[in-house]
Structure formats: structure tokens, C-alpha cells
Design a protein around this motif. Structure first.
Motif, PDB file in Angstrom:
ATOM      1  N   MET A   1      40.414  36.564  36.820  1.00 39.49           N
ATOM      2  CA  MET A   1      39.566  35.645  36.149  1.00 39.49           C
ATOM      3  C   MET A   1      38.593  36.399  35.460  1.00 39.49           C
ATOM      4  O   MET A   1      37.854  37.384  36.006  1.00 39.49           O
ATOM      5  N   ASP A   2      38.576  36.191  33.953  1.00 37.21           N
ATOM      6  CA  ASP A   2      38.114  37.103  33.104  1.00 37.21           C
ATOM      7  C   ASP A   2      36.574  36.458  32.860  1.00 37.21           C
ATOM      8  O   ASP A   2      36.518  35.373  32.106  1.00 37.21           O
ATOM      9  N   GLU A   3      35.666  36.830  33.439  1.00 36.64           N
ATOM     10  CA  GLU A   3      34.165  36.397  33.106  1.00 36.64           C
ATOM     11  C   GLU A   3      34.126  34.862  33.601  1.00 36.64           C
ATOM     12  O   GLU A   3      33.671  33.916  32.567  1.00 36.64           O
ATOM     13  N   PRO A   4      34.206  34.725  34.829  1.00 36.82           N
ATOM     14  CA  PRO A   4      34.331  33.073  34.999  1.00 36.82           C
ATOM     15  C   PRO A   4      32.989  32.585  35.059  1.00 36.82           C
ATOM     16  O   PRO A   4      32.848  31.285  35.075  1.00 36.82           O
TER      17      PRO A   4
ATOM     18  N   PRO B   1      41.526  32.930  31.443  1.00 32.64           N
ATOM     19  CA  PRO B   1      41.160  33.665  30.362  1.00 32.64           C
ATOM     20  C   PRO B   1      39.885  33.498  29.973  1.00 32.64           C
ATOM     21  O   PRO B   1      39.086  32.740  30.566  1.00 32.64           O
ATOM     22  N   GLN B   2      39.073  34.284  29.133  1.00 32.53           N
ATOM     23  CA  GLN B   2      37.869  34.165  28.622  1.00 32.53           C
ATOM     24  C   GLN B   2      37.676  32.885  27.939  1.00 32.53           C
ATOM     25  O   GLN B   2      38.638  32.574  27.209  1.00 32.53           O
ATOM     26  N   ARG B   3      36.721  32.122  28.130  1.00 37.85           N
ATOM     27  CA  ARG B   3      36.559  30.794  27.492  1.00 37.85           C
ATOM     28  C   ARG B   3      36.968  30.704  26.129  1.00 37.85           C
ATOM     29  O   ARG B   3      37.547  29.736  25.636  1.00 37.85           O
TER      30      ARG B   3
ATOM     31  N   LYS C   1      37.940  45.973  30.143  1.00 40.61           N
ATOM     32  CA  LYS C   1      38.275  45.025  31.484  1.00 40.61           C
ATOM     33  C   LYS C   1      39.304  43.945  30.973  1.00 40.61           C
ATOM     34  O   LYS C   1      40.207  43.804  31.717  1.00 40.61           O
ATOM     35  N   SER C   2      39.033  43.180  29.842  1.00 42.01           N
ATOM     36  CA  SER C   2      39.743  42.018  29.358  1.00 42.01           C
ATOM     37  C   SER C   2      41.313  42.817  29.086  1.00 42.01           C
ATOM     38  O   SER C   2      42.462  42.244  29.557  1.00 42.01           O
ATOM     39  N   THR C   3      41.278  43.937  28.519  1.00 43.93           N
ATOM     40  CA  THR C   3      42.497  44.469  28.016  1.00 43.93           C
ATOM     41  C   THR C   3      43.384  44.977  29.376  1.00 43.93           C
ATOM     42  O   THR C   3      44.566  44.561  29.452  1.00 43.93           O
TER      43      THR C   3
HETATM   44 MG   LIG Z   1      36.267  40.949  27.932  1.00 40.21          MG
END
Ligand SMILES: [Mg+2]
Ligand SMILES: Nc1ncnc2c1ncn2[C@@H]1O[C@H](COP(=O)(O)OP(=O)(O)OP(=O)(O)O)[C@@H](O)[C@H]1O
Lengths: 263, 429
Positions: A166-169, A84-86, A48-50
Motif C-alpha cells: 500500500m502506497d501511502e494509504p 497505488p498512490q491515490r 519508496k513508490s519506486t
Molecule cells: Mg511515493
């Protein structure tokens, strides 16, 4: 199943991404519509992040292309915001909350220029929207995890973009704040912005999103939540974790899902 | 004292050259070092410093002169090449950055030493002054050097101010910078170039071996005193300048003492001092805070023990011996005795013939701790669904930290329960 849309906001064609030659995204091909709150779900390591990083040009693609607003990324950067992810930054950095949010204004400023008063007002306004205005002068090293997440959200809001990734906000954000932020996102969507959110809590998927992308190295499903958030696709997406998952889905069925009709 | 005045009045032109030169070097390299430090690239400075040696030697061999401009150009080229190589190796192989840095550092430095030996055998090394590059030659700075240093320092400062916003952004969140279209490749190149420049002029004062210390240590020291990157930068260069002057002064007093190493000793002392005594991040203030908490916890535990005993005997104000308290709860004996004495001073206990008893205030305080403990146990079992036999340990700590506000919320949420999961009564005031 893959739904084709007439005027796609995002078009991903045959995207393959690999780390050290090991593909983590495989022939991913989809389009996403405008003005929707879109969820991306999949197990840890699903890519997912990728996917988001590849779309944002942060990692090279092995094959395929990405079109946003019908154009290449470089032409439309001003209209796109990325959260980004925190954990992707070191929060023990000597700067203040307001200064981080002001970074969301830099693309409008260009090189060499300092933020103007108007930028500061926009930044403060963004902080207010995430309930952090009282923290504007706080040093970022003295924030809790959820507060850090909200600072990142405020920075994204300050960008005044059309399309948000938004990555895992919601990671580490308390329930009340999560609710407030979801309301905020829905409000943005009602103004025809598009918000794409990597999400982990399957129980809230129906409540939050209009559209869902299910990912596990390859694209499993992409379409309106009602159509793709099914047991069958969930099992396909989460593979090994079937037992836990069918429990969750059973639970959700039992609860009769009033949100389904609401939409 | 006369020496001191003579030295710092800068009447003597030689002293003037050395002091100004050293300040320019240390202050400007610590400004560049701030970003290297924040980007966690401290090792990179070391790699560059060692990698300039072959460049200096090659420049000398080719040009046949020790004109500083030639040497600087040579140094710049190999220092820069080394950084580009580190970057290339990290990106295109499985070798991690720290390993790539180590590899480069030793290969370049080794090659430099080889060239240096060659020059020495050719018989003109000391005359050329090349060996100064190993340990520095601050005491021998002359007017011409100052011109070069000054120009480089102004360049470094100017570029840093110009790109300050972008450098900060890249140091904090490079991915975000990239997504908004900041030209990160270009800016990284500028940063790299600045680092190399700072090293190239810095090594003339402190030498290859110690250069990384004056690049990174001032920033590391400054970080202890501030949460503001601008202040950090200014403070770092002040620390750098002070240690530069200190080094120059020491080697003026004792000419056998080389300037460079003393600069490094001074800056390291400042860093060490910061490490221990910084009010917010220092070791000492942390220890003090911990000690205070520990003291408070043991005081509250003593009151709690006395309260428990009172609960059992239905008499809270009975006199008790140290031994009987120890029976109730396993304190360290000195911890208990000192705690009791402190509690007496604070008015929570009184004593007679080494027998101790609670005052009414002490009873209330002990009671509150007991109440918090039991309320927390109820909360854990009811809301967090932790088994009753697992909640005690957790409550032992939490009881000391619950604020009155949380206490109220807890009472309301649980609706004033009368007993805890172990059926002990919860005492309300
Ligand atoms: Mg991720
Ligand atoms: N820099 C990297 N180098 C090598 N492999 C990587 C790298 N980053 C991610 N991977 C691998 O790529 C795969 C996908 O990672 P990604 O971070 O996109 O997953 P994700 O879906 O975001 O997971 P999560 O839910 O844990 O955030 C994982 O198997 C991971 O191990």
C-alpha cells in the motif's frame, strides 16, 4: 543493519532502478518476514513508490531480482495486492464506487467474464470494512480525497490476497478512519497476511508497525521496529531534515512511548 | 418537408447507401473514440487519420486499382505503423508523447501528400478518386462500400463488447491492471487496431483532415450528460449517428455542401450545446449556481450590516438610509438596492420613504450570520491556532456555508463562548 530471516516472504536481491540512467534505488538488498505489518519510511523522493512499483513489475529493474513467496512475480500474482498512490489515476472517470471495487475481483474472473453475484457480495463486504458501504452507488468523481483512498483500499481487500503493498494509504484520510483502517490491517496481519505500507507520519510508526524498512535511495535499515527505529537510523535516512526530525524524535522520547512495551 | 420525408424514408437506394454508411461510420467510430477520450489519447486519433494517407496512395500505386479493400489494407498498415512508432519514440527517447504525435503526423501526412501529387501528375487521380481521402466522399458511397463498412462496424462493436471490462479497467487504472496480470500489451494492441480500423473506414466519409473530430467529439459531448461509461458509449454513438444523418441530409438538400464537413459541424454543435447546457457539468448551470450563491451571500451580508448597526445603536429596528448602510459596509450600490428589494419580498426587511429596517425575522437571520462569523473566529484561533488578526477574512466566507448541524457541533465544541477574539459579544438566540 540488515536482519536475515529464515523463511523470507519477500526477497529483494541487489535491486537497482534508474529513471533516465539516474539511479533512484541503489543496490537495495533485503528480506521481509511473513505475517507482519511492515512500514516503509523515507523522505520525499527516497524511492519508496519506486521500490513497490519495481516489486510489482511496473517499472524495469536495472539489476537484481525479486522473489515473492520464493517465486517469480508471475507465478504468485493472485496472492498479491497493490494499492497505488491515490493521485495515480484520474478520478473524473465515469464509473461508480462499486464498479471500481469490483475490479479487485477481475483476476479471479479472467477475460470476458462479468462479475458474479458472489463477487458483488465480496465487494460490498470490502466496502463495509472501510466504512464506505453507503457510497457503493456513488460516482467516483463525487468523492472526497479520503473517500477515494478508502475505495482503493476496498478494492485491495476484495482481491483477498496474502500480501498487500500500500502506497501511502493514509494520505488525506481523517484520524478516525485511519484508526479504523489500522485496526483492520492489524486484524489481517493476525490472520497471517502480510501488509506493507509506505508511511509518512513518523509519530505513529511505533504504534502501527511490527517491522520497519528505512529507505533513502539505498537501504538504511530493515528490522523489527524496536531495533531500527532509532535516532541514528532516522538521521541517516532523513539526512538534510535533521533538525526537524530530531525534534520529533525528542518529542517521542519524552512521551515515554507506552506502545513500545505493548507490541 | 417533402424532401425531408423522401430523404428519411430511404426509398432512393443512393440515399439509403449514404445514410446507412454514414451512420455505421459515425456510430462505430464514436464507440472506439470513447476509450481514446477516456485514456486521454484524443490526439492519437488525429495522428492515425493523417498517417493513413501514404498507405492509401502506396496501395493505389502498387495495385493500380481503387478497390476499397486494397486501399483499406494500405491505410491500415501505415496508420498502424505510425502508432507503433509514436509508442516507440515515447518509450525510448526523451521526446514527450504530444511531440512524438506531432512529428509523426506531419511526416506521414507530408509523405502522403507527396505521393498524392505524384499520382495526380501521372494523370489519373480524379479517376482513381484518391483525392476523396482528403475531405471524404460520403455522398458517393455505394453498395459495396456498405458491405465493408458493415463488416468493420460489427467487428468493432463485437470486440468492444467482448473486451469491455478490460478496456474500462485499462482506461481507468492501467498499473493496477498490470499488477493483476491482465495482458495489457495485447489489449492495447487490440485497442490500437480498433482505432486504426475506425479511422480507415471513417476517412472515406469525412476525410483525413476531419476524422479525429468524429472519433473524439461524440464521446466528449456524451461525457457531459452521464457518469456511466456504458451510457456514455451509447449516447456518443447516438450523437455520432444523428450528426451523420444531419450531414447527409444537408448535402442532399444543397449538393454543393460536402457531407463530411457538415457531419463535423453537426457533432461540434451537439458538443457545444452540451458544454453550455448540461445540467451537471455545463457552464450555464455552474454560472447559475454561482449567481445564486452570490445573491444569497450579499443578502446575508446586508442583514449582517443592519444587525451590526443595530448592535451599535442598541436599536435593531431603526429605519436606515441606503447611504448609512453603505457607510457601514462597502456594497456596490445596485447590489445593495436589489438585495434590499429581494429581502423585502422575502419578509426580512421593510421600507418606507426609501428608508429600510429589519423585520424580527430579518434580525434573527442577521444575528445568526454574525454568530457564525464570531464562532468561526473563535474556532480558528483556539483550535487551528491562527492569529486573531488573520481570522476575519476566512470567517467572512465560512459564515455563509455553515450548516445548522455544524453550528451545533461548533457551539458544543467551544462550549458556548460569549465573546470572539476581537471581544465582540457572540449573540445567541
Ligand atoms: Mg511515493
Ligand atoms: N517517471 C519518472 N521519471 C523520472 N524520474 C522519476 C519518475 N518517477 C520518480 N522519479 C524520481 O525518482 C525518485 C524517487 O521517486 P519515488 O516516487 O519513488 O519517491 P517516494 O519515496 O515515493 O517519494 P514520495 O514520498 O514523494 O512519494 C525521485 O527523485 C523522483 O524524482
Amino acid at each position: 543493519m540488515v536482519e536475515k530471516q529464515p523463511t523470507p516472504l519477500i526477497e529483494i536481491h541487489d535491486l537497482t532502478v534508474a529513471y533516465d540512467k539516474k539511479p533512484v534505488l541503489w543496490d537495495v538488498d533485503f528480506t521481509l518476514p511473513e505475517g507482519k505489518l511492515i512500514g516503509i519510511v523515507g523522505p520525499n523522493g527516497a524511492g519508496k513508490s519506486t521500490l513497490i512499483k519495481a516489486i510489482m513489475g511496473l517499472i524495469p529493474m536495472q539489476s537484481g531480482y525479486v522473489k515473492l513467496f520464493g517465486q517469480g512475480l508471475d507465478k504468485v500474482r493472485d496472492k498479491i495486492s497493490y494499492v497505488p498512490q491515490r493521485e495515480s489515476v484520474d478520478w473524473d472517470f465515469p464509473t461508480s464506487v462499486l464498479d471500481v471495487v469490483l475490479m479487485g475481483r477481475y483476476h479471479k474472473l479472467g477475460l470476458f467474464k462479468r462479475p458474479r453475484k458472489a463477487d458483488k457480495e465480496i465487494a460490498m463486504d470490502s466496502l463495509r470494512k472501510v466504512g464506505m458501504e453507503a457510497f457503493s452507488k456513488r460516482q467516483i468523481s463525487k468523492l472526497s480525497g479520503g473517500q477515494q483512498q478508502r475505495v482503493f483500499l476496498a478494492r485491495a481487500l476484495a482481491q483477498q490476497a496474502e500480501l498487500y503493498f500500500m502506497d501511502e494509504p493514509f494520505a488525506g484520510v481523517d484520524a478516525a478512519t485511519e484508526k479504523a483502517i489500522v485496526a483492520l490491517l492489524k486484524d489481517m496481519v493476525s490472520k497471517n497476511k502480510t501488509v506493507i505500507v509506505v508511511h509518512h507520519d513518523l509519530q505513529s510508526v511505533r504504534k502501527y508497525f511490527d517491522w520497519l524498512l528505512m529507505l533513502n535511495t539505498r537501504l538504511v535499515a530493515n528490522g523489527p521496529v524496536d531495533q531500527v527505529f532509532t535516532n541514528e537510523f532516522l538521521e541517516e535516512t532523513y539526512g538534510g531534515k535533521l533538525t526537524l526530525l530530531s525534534e520529533v524524535t525528542e518529542l517521542m522520547k519524552k512521551e515515554e512511548l507506552p506502545n513500545r512495551e505493548k507490541k | 418537408m417533402n424532401d425531408f420525408i423522401y430523404f428519411f424514408s430511404l426509398q432512393d437506394p443512393n440515399i439509403r447507401y449514404v445514410v446507412i454508411g454514414v451512420i455505421l461510420l459515425t456510430a462505430s467510430s464514436s464507440i472506439v473514440g470513447t476509450f481514446a477520450f477516456l485514456r486521454k489519447k484524443s490526439l492519437v486519433g488525429d495522428a492515425v487519420a493523417h498517417s493513413v494517407l501514404p498507405g492509401v496512395c502506396l496501395a493505389f500505386i502498387i495495385s493500380g486499382t481503387k478497390n476499397p479493400l486494397w486501399l483499406i489494407i494500405g491505410a491500415f498498415l501505415t496508420g498502424w505503423l505510425s502508432l507503433v512508432l509514436i509508442d516507440y519514440i515515447t518509450k525510448n527517447s526523451k521526446i514527450k508523447e504530444d511531440a512524438a504525435i506531432g512529428l509523426n503526423l506531419s511526416v506521414f501526412f507530408g509523405f502522403g501528400m507527396l505521393l498524392l501529387t505524384y499520382i495526380q501528375h501521372a494523370g489519373n487521380a480524379s479517376q482513381s478518386g484518391l483525392d476523396h481521402f482528403l475531405f471524404g466522399k460520403a455522398a458517393a458511397l455505394v453498395g459495396d462500400d456498405l458491405l465493408v463498412f458493415g463488416a468493420v462496424a460489427i467487428l468493432l462493436l463485437g470486440l468492444t463488447i467482448l473486451f469491455f471490462k478490460e478496456f474500462t479497467l485499462i482506461s481507468f487504472d492501467i498499473h493496477f491492471a498490470q499488477t493483476i496480470g491482465v495482458p495489457i500489451k495485447f489489449l492495447q494492441l487490440v485497442m490500437t487496431t480498433l482505432t486504426v480500423l475506425a479511422v480507415v473506414i471513417g476517412i472515406q466519409a469525412v476525410g483525413v483532415v476531419l476524422m479525429a473530430a468524429i472519433l473524439i467529439t461524440p464521446a466528449a459531448a456524451a461525457r457531459f450528460w452521464t457518469e456511466n461509461i456504458k451510457v456514455m458509449m451509447v449516447l456518443g454513438s447516438v450523437f455520432g449517428a444523428i450528426s451523420g444523418m444531419a450531414g447527409a441530409y444537408i448535402s442532399y438538400l444543397a449538393p454543393a455542401m460536402p457531407t463530411g464537413p457538415w457531419i463535423v459541424v453537426s457533432i461540434s454543435s451537439i458538443a457545444l450545446f452540451s458544454f453550455f447546457f448540461s445540467p451537471s457539468r455545463g457552464i450555464l448551470s455552474r454560472l447559475l449556481k454561482q449567481m445564486k450563491i452570490k445573491k444569497r451571500m450579499s443578502e446575508e451580508n446586508i442583514l449582517k450590516a443592519l444587525y451590526h448597526m443595530g448592535e451599535k445603536d442598541k436599536d435593531f429596528y431603526k429605519q436606515r438610509s441606503v447611504a448609512s448602510i453603505l457607510e457601514k459596509r462597502g456594497f456596490q450600490i445596485p447590489e445593495l438596492k436589489q438585495g434590499l428589494r429581494r429581502l423585502k419580498r422575502q419578509g426580512f426587511c421593510s421600507s418606507e420613504h426609501s428608508l429600510w429596517k429589519l423585520t424580527p425575522e430579518g434580525k434573527n437571520k442577521g444575528q445568526r450570520t454574525v454568530k457564525l462569523h464570531r464562532l468561526w473566529e473563535v474556532y480558528l484561533t483556539k483550535y487551528v491556532k491562527i492569529a486573531a488578526d488573520h481570522v476575519h477574512e476566512d470567517a467572512e466566507t465560512i459564515e455563509h456555508f455553515l450548516t445548522p448541524e455544524l453550528e451545533q457541533r461548533l457551539e458544543k465544541l467551544l462550549d458556548y463562548p460569549t465573546t470572539d477574539p476581537h471581544q465582540s459579544t457572540i449573540p445567541y438566540a
